[in-house]
Design a protein around this motif. Structure first.
Motif, PDB file in Angstrom:
ATOM      1  N   LEU A  84       6.827  -5.716  16.614  1.00  0.00           N
ATOM      2  CA  LEU A  84       5.870  -4.614  16.646  1.00  0.00           C
ATOM      3  C   LEU A  84       6.132  -3.649  15.497  1.00  0.00           C
ATOM      4  CD1 LEU A  84       3.537  -3.198  18.047  1.00  0.00           C
ATOM      5  CD2 LEU A  84       5.196  -2.085  19.559  1.00  0.00           C
ATOM      6  N   GLY A  85       7.408  -3.384  15.209  1.00  0.00           N
ATOM      7  CA  GLY A  85       7.730  -2.527  14.074  1.00  0.00           C
ATOM      8  C   GLY A  85       7.333  -3.152  12.752  1.00  0.00           C
ATOM      9  N   GLN A  86       7.546  -4.470  12.616  1.00  0.00           N
ATOM     10  CA  GLN A  86       7.116  -5.153  11.390  1.00  0.00           C
ATOM     11  C   GLN A  86       5.609  -5.046  11.210  1.00  0.00           C
ATOM     12  OE1 GLN A  86       8.892  -9.166  10.742  1.00  0.00           O
ATOM     13  NE2 GLN A  86      10.067  -8.739  12.593  1.00  0.00           N
ATOM     14  N   GLU A  87       4.897  -5.243  12.298  1.00  0.00           N
ATOM     15  CA  GLU A  87       3.438  -5.183  12.244  1.00  0.00           C
ATOM     16  C   GLU A  87       2.955  -3.809  11.813  1.00  0.00           C
ATOM     17  OE1 GLU A  87       0.051  -7.115  15.172  1.00  0.00           O
ATOM     18  OE2 GLU A  87       1.752  -6.056  16.034  1.00  0.00           O
ATOM     19  N   THR A  88       3.544  -2.772  12.396  1.00  0.00           N
ATOM     20  CA  THR A  88       3.138  -1.400  12.066  1.00  0.00           C
ATOM     21  C   THR A  88       3.520  -1.039  10.640  1.00  0.00           C
ATOM     22  OG1 THR A  88       3.456  -0.796  14.390  1.00  0.00           O
ATOM     23  CG2 THR A  88       3.326   0.996  12.794  1.00  0.00           C
ATOM     24  N   LEU A  89       4.743  -1.370  10.244  1.00  0.00           N
ATOM     25  CA  LEU A  89       5.208  -1.003   8.899  1.00  0.00           C
ATOM     26  C   LEU A  89       4.474  -1.779   7.815  1.00  0.00           C
ATOM     27  CD1 LEU A  89       9.001  -0.778   9.722  1.00  0.00           C
ATOM     28  CD2 LEU A  89       7.561   1.106   8.950  1.00  0.00           C
ATOM     29  N   LEU A  90       4.092  -3.025   8.086  1.00  0.00           N
ATOM     30  CA  LEU A  90       3.317  -3.776   7.105  1.00  0.00           C
ATOM     31  C   LEU A  90       1.974  -3.102   6.852  1.00  0.00           C
ATOM     32  CD1 LEU A  90       2.864  -6.242   5.305  1.00  0.00           C
ATOM     33  CD2 LEU A  90       2.071  -7.484   7.322  1.00  0.00           C
ATOM     34  N   ASN A  91       1.312  -2.644   7.922  1.00  0.00           N
ATOM     35  CA  ASN A  91       0.039  -1.945   7.753  1.00  0.00           C
ATOM     36  C   ASN A  91       0.217  -0.621   7.019  1.00  0.00           C
ATOM     37  OD1 ASN A  91      -1.563  -3.871   9.029  1.00  0.00           O
ATOM     38  ND2 ASN A  91      -1.238  -3.006  11.049  1.00  0.00           N
ATOM     39  N   LEU A  92       1.306   0.087   7.318  1.00  0.00           N
ATOM     40  CA  LEU A  92       1.557   1.354   6.621  1.00  0.00           C
ATOM     41  C   LEU A  92       1.824   1.123   5.136  1.00  0.00           C
ATOM     42  CD1 LEU A  92       3.796   3.181   9.261  1.00  0.00           C
ATOM     43  CD2 LEU A  92       1.374   3.550   8.777  1.00  0.00           C
ATOM     44  N   LEU A  93       2.537   0.057   4.813  1.00  0.00           N
ATOM     45  CA  LEU A  93       2.787  -0.248   3.401  1.00  0.00           C
ATOM     46  C   LEU A  93       1.504  -0.669   2.692  1.00  0.00           C
ATOM     47  CD1 LEU A  93       6.187  -2.102   3.777  1.00  0.00           C
ATOM     48  CD2 LEU A  93       5.791  -0.049   2.407  1.00  0.00           C
ATOM     49  N   LEU A  94       0.672  -1.466   3.363  1.00  0.00           N
ATOM     50  CA  LEU A  94      -0.608  -1.850   2.756  1.00  0.00           C
ATOM     51  C   LEU A  94      -1.479  -0.615   2.531  1.00  0.00           C
ATOM     52  CD1 LEU A  94      -1.494  -5.097   4.752  1.00  0.00           C
ATOM     53  CD2 LEU A  94      -0.618  -4.928   2.438  1.00  0.00           C
ATOM     54  N   ARG A  95      -1.496   0.287   3.500  1.00  0.00           N
ATOM     55  CA  ARG A  95      -2.273   1.521   3.333  1.00  0.00           C
ATOM     56  C   ARG A  95      -1.709   2.351   2.180  1.00  0.00           C
ATOM     57  NH1 ARG A  95      -5.746   4.483   6.459  1.00  0.00           N
ATOM     58  NH2 ARG A  95      -5.789   6.724   6.091  1.00  0.00           N
ATOM     59  N   ASN A  96      -0.386   2.365   2.065  1.00  0.00           N
ATOM     60  CA  ASN A  96       0.253   3.120   0.983  1.00  0.00           C
ATOM     61  C   ASN A  96      -0.148   2.560  -0.370  1.00  0.00           C
ATOM     62  OD1 ASN A  96       2.262   4.279  -0.813  1.00  0.00           O
ATOM     63  ND2 ASN A  96       3.399   4.846   1.031  1.00  0.00           N
ATOM     64  N   TYR A  97      -0.115   1.240  -0.520  1.00  0.00           N
ATOM     65  CA  TYR A  97      -0.497   0.627  -1.794  1.00  0.00           C
ATOM     66  C   TYR A  97      -1.984   0.830  -2.086  1.00  0.00           C
ATOM     67  CZ  TYR A  97       3.994  -1.768  -2.283  1.00  0.00           C
ATOM     68  OH  TYR A  97       5.326  -2.039  -2.448  1.00  0.00           O
ATOM     69  N   LEU A  98      -2.838   0.624  -1.081  1.00  0.00           N
ATOM     70  CA  LEU A  98      -4.278   0.740  -1.306  1.00  0.00           C
ATOM     71  C   LEU A  98      -4.689   2.182  -1.583  1.00  0.00           C
ATOM     72  CD1 LEU A  98      -5.718  -1.693   1.416  1.00  0.00           C
ATOM     73  CD2 LEU A  98      -5.162  -2.153  -0.962  1.00  0.00           C
ATOM     74  N   HIS A  99      -3.922   3.137  -1.062  1.00  0.00           N
ATOM     75  CA  HIS A  99      -4.236   4.542  -1.322  1.00  0.00           C
ATOM     76  C   HIS A  99      -4.161   4.859  -2.809  1.00  0.00           C
ATOM     77  CE1 HIS A  99      -4.600   8.812  -0.318  1.00  0.00           C
ATOM     78  NE2 HIS A  99      -3.623   9.045  -1.189  1.00  0.00           N
ATOM     79  N   TYR A 100      -3.281   4.163  -3.514  1.00  0.00           N
ATOM     80  CA  TYR A 100      -3.134   4.359  -4.955  1.00  0.00           C
ATOM     81  C   TYR A 100      -3.723   3.194  -5.754  1.00  0.00           C
ATOM     82  CZ  TYR A 100       0.063   8.078  -3.577  1.00  0.00           C
ATOM     83  OH  TYR A 100       0.596   9.217  -3.027  1.00  0.00           O
ATOM     84  N   ASN A 101      -4.590   2.402  -5.125  1.00  0.00           N
ATOM     85  CA  ASN A 101      -5.304   1.290  -5.780  1.00  0.00           C
ATOM     86  C   ASN A 101      -4.353   0.233  -6.347  1.00  0.00           C
ATOM     87  OD1 ASN A 101      -7.854   2.455  -5.276  1.00  0.00           O
ATOM     88  ND2 ASN A 101      -7.677   3.724  -7.124  1.00  0.00           N
ATOM     89  N   LEU A 102      -3.229   0.024  -5.690  1.00  0.00           N
ATOM     90  CA  LEU A 102      -2.266  -0.998  -6.115  1.00  0.00           C
ATOM     91  C   LEU A 102      -2.534  -2.279  -5.322  1.00  0.00           C
ATOM     92  CD1 LEU A 102       0.915   1.275  -6.234  1.00  0.00           C
ATOM     93  CD2 LEU A 102      -0.586   0.634  -8.132  1.00  0.00           C
ATOM     94  N   TYR A 103      -3.638  -2.934  -5.640  1.00  0.00           N
ATOM     95  CA  TYR A 103      -4.077  -4.090  -4.855  1.00  0.00           C
ATOM     96  C   TYR A 103      -3.196  -5.309  -5.116  1.00  0.00           C
ATOM     97  CZ  TYR A 103      -8.256  -1.524  -3.502  1.00  0.00           C
ATOM     98  OH  TYR A 103      -9.111  -0.605  -2.962  1.00  0.00           O
ATOM     99  N   ASP A 104      -2.722  -5.484  -6.320  1.00  0.00           N
ATOM    100  CA  ASP A 104      -1.869  -6.642  -6.616  1.00  0.00           C
ATOM    101  C   ASP A 104      -0.554  -6.560  -5.846  1.00  0.00           C
ATOM    102  OD1 ASP A 104      -3.771  -7.659  -8.295  1.00  0.00           O
ATOM    103  OD2 ASP A 104      -2.911  -6.755 -10.105  1.00  0.00           O
ATOM    104  N   GLN A 105       0.076  -5.375  -5.836  1.00  0.00           N
ATOM    105  CA  GLN A 105       1.320  -5.225  -5.094  1.00  0.00           C
ATOM    106  C   GLN A 105       1.093  -5.411  -3.599  1.00  0.00           C
ATOM    107  OE1 GLN A 105       0.263  -3.481  -7.604  1.00  0.00           O
ATOM    108  NE2 GLN A 105       1.873  -2.406  -8.718  1.00  0.00           N
ATOM    109  N   ALA A 106      -0.046  -4.925  -3.103  1.00  0.00           N
ATOM    110  CA  ALA A 106      -0.354  -5.085  -1.679  1.00  0.00           C
ATOM    111  C   ALA A 106      -0.499  -6.555  -1.313  1.00  0.00           C
ATOM    112  CB  ALA A 106      -1.625  -4.310  -1.328  1.00  0.00           C
ATOM    113  N   GLU A 107      -1.159  -7.327  -2.168  1.00  0.00           N
ATOM    114  CA  GLU A 107      -1.342  -8.753  -1.885  1.00  0.00           C
ATOM    115  C   GLU A 107      -0.009  -9.501  -1.962  1.00  0.00           C
ATOM    116  OE1 GLU A 107      -2.696 -12.531  -1.143  1.00  0.00           O
ATOM    117  OE2 GLU A 107      -3.474 -10.547  -0.640  1.00  0.00           O
ATOM    118  N   LYS A 108       0.853  -9.129  -2.908  1.00  0.00           N
ATOM    119  CA  LYS A 108       2.167  -9.783  -2.992  1.00  0.00           C
ATOM    120  C   LYS A 108       2.991  -9.510  -1.738  1.00  0.00           C
ATOM    121  CE  LYS A 108       2.478  -9.699  -8.045  1.00  0.00           C
ATOM    122  NZ  LYS A 108       3.180  -9.131  -9.229  1.00  0.00           N
TER     123      LYS A 108
END
Length: 487
Positions: free
Chosen positions: A198-222
């Protein structure tokens, strides 16, 4: 008369205090007992229920009530008590006396469980964010995360996932989201080592949101491609993951996968999450337009979404007609909305779809039309519109968008007769997509079924066992007879 007026005004402020304060305090005490029971019995569902009950009355929380609750469950003078009390504003002395008097009835204080400590952090953090005290919320969230790093208990995972969410939210509200990216990555690594799914699931979404907030789509996909995958534990987190995945796929021009993810996120989202469903529908509309599809009118008429989806309805109408001038005016009139939604770059891509739609309408309406007339009807504003029209027509013919030929000598576009669509494979493809959608939904419903605990360990009676054995013998005899017949 003055005495009568004073007598009428006195009960007004005193009535709400005992009716709201003690009732909320009593609810918090019951939630504390629920958490303790779940911690001792190692039942995560009880702690999940405690979190849901807290979110239900979060708007009614007051500083005096939270202080009284902290007095009940924490050791006065301890580090956590002093730290959490410092984040709460001081209330009136009379109100504090009333709350402490009610709290004196409670059971004597003992050393709190780690689950109770984390719940106290969560309670104070929710209150600070609701009161828009973001600097105090950041300090409280950072302290809770520092305490969480030293806890490795599966009963804390539910509370930890909520604290992770509010930790990221507090930094996002203050514009400092980039500061915690390294901490989120470290927390995700810790959750992976501890098998906290559950923590992995939540933190993965938070990291994706963090990357997308700054338009870092390549890092988010990696990150998304290399993160461990497992069955979703939270429907809300799964919906967020699908939404972020749809945004990444859209930027990467993978529109088919993006459409599936966005529509699935909108369908699985709770009814109360109106803002989330609006965002899913906005991106889904853009993706469907980029795929050459026209969304149904009912998409824009959903309850509570008419005003928010109005710019996208006008945009869809312009694409459906194929009017390039109308498309430009809609893009200009609602440019602020598209910029705030971060869909402006996608709308720029739609210009080619508008031209192609208009060209398809022209090819259906005219069996033969000159290239200057095509450029005029498409309203091309380039320096050499005839040459641009010829190249656009040639590319559309090559891609199979229209069934026509170009007469370069005479400067004509000659359309072929439209055949019967049922003689092509399009109906088969449409039926296949619908069948796949229904099968996928059925499989998800089966996986979401819940069964009573230890149902497979229940002892069956002698009669049931005898009946089951008799049925198995009859079935084996029937199979043996069929095998003999085949030989």
């Amino acid at each position: 008369m003055t005495q009568d007026v004073e007598m009428k005004d006195l009960p007004a402020p005193s009535n709400p205090a005992p009716s709201t304060g003690p009732s909320i305090l009593q609810k918090l005490t019951e939630i504390n007992l629920l958490i303790e029971t779940g911690a001792y019995a190692r039942e995560v569902r009880r702690i999940s229920r405690a979190v849901r009950l807290t979110i239900a009355f979060r708007r009614k929380l007051k500083a005096s009530v939270i202080s009284a609750f902290l007095n009940n469950v924490l050791v006065p003078g301890s580090d956590i008590y002093v730290r959490l009390s410092s984040y709460l504003p001081k209330e009136d002395e009379h109100e504090m006396e009333v709350d402490t008097a009610t709290s004196a009835i409670q059971t004597p204080v003992k050393h709190p469980l780690p689950e109770v400590e984390m719940y106290c952090y969560l309670l104070v953090l929710i209150y600070l964010i609701d009161q828009k005290k973001y600097s105090e919320a950041k300090a409280c969230a950072s302290a809770s995360i520092a305490r969480l790093k030293n806890l490795n208990r599966r009963t804390v995972d539910v509370l930890a996932s909520r604290l992770f969410f509010y930790y990221s939210l507090s930094y996002e509200l203050t514009g400092d989201l980039a500061e915690i990216r390294g901490d989120l990555l470290a927390l995700h690594r810790i959750a992976t080592l501890r098998r906290d799914e559950l923590g992995q699931e939540t933190l993965l979404n938070l990291l994706l949101r963090n990357y997308l907030h700054y338009n870092l789509y390549d890092q988010a996909e990696k990150l998304r491609s290399k993160a461990p995958r497992f069955e979703a534990h939270s429907n809300q987190q799964f919906c967020r993951y699908l939404f972020y995945l749809g945004k990444i796929r859209t930027i990467q021009l993978e529109y088919t996968d993006a459409k599936e993810s966005l529509l699935q996120a909108a369908r699985k989202a709770p009814v109360a999450a109106l803002g989330f469903r609006v965002q899913c529908n906005k991106w889904a509309v853009i993706v469907r337009l980029l795929l050459g599809e026209i969304p149904e009118r009912t998409v824009f008429m959903q309850k509570g979404m008419e005003k928010a989806l109005r710019p996208y309805f006008e945009l869809t109408n312009a694409v459906r007609i194929g009017d390039l001038e109308l498309f430009r005016s809609v893009a200009e009139n609602f440019s602020s909305t598209f910029t705030s939604d971060r869909t402006h770059n996608l709308i720029v891509r739609l210009r080619h779809n508008v031209i192609r739609t208009g060209l398809r309408n022209i090819s259906i309406s005219y069996s033969r039309i000159s290239l200057p007339d095509v450029a005029n009807k498409l309203r091309l504003d380039s320096p050499n519109p005839v040459a641009d029209a010829e190249s656009i027509i040639s590319k559309a013919i090559r891609d199979g968008a229209i069934d026509a030929t170009v007469d370069h000598a005479n400067g004509w576009m000659v359309s072929k007769e439209t055949g019967d669509i049922y003689s092509t494979n399009e109906p088969q493809v449409a039926f296949n997509s619908r069948i796949a959608f229904c099968l996928n939904m059925h499989n998800e419903a089966v996986r979401a079924l819940r069964f009573p605990p230890n149902s497979h360990k229940e002892k069956e009676s002698a009669d049931k066992r005898r009946e089951r054995q008799q049925q198995e013998q009859e079935l084996a005899k029937h199979i043996a007879e069929e095998d003999d017949d085949e030989f």
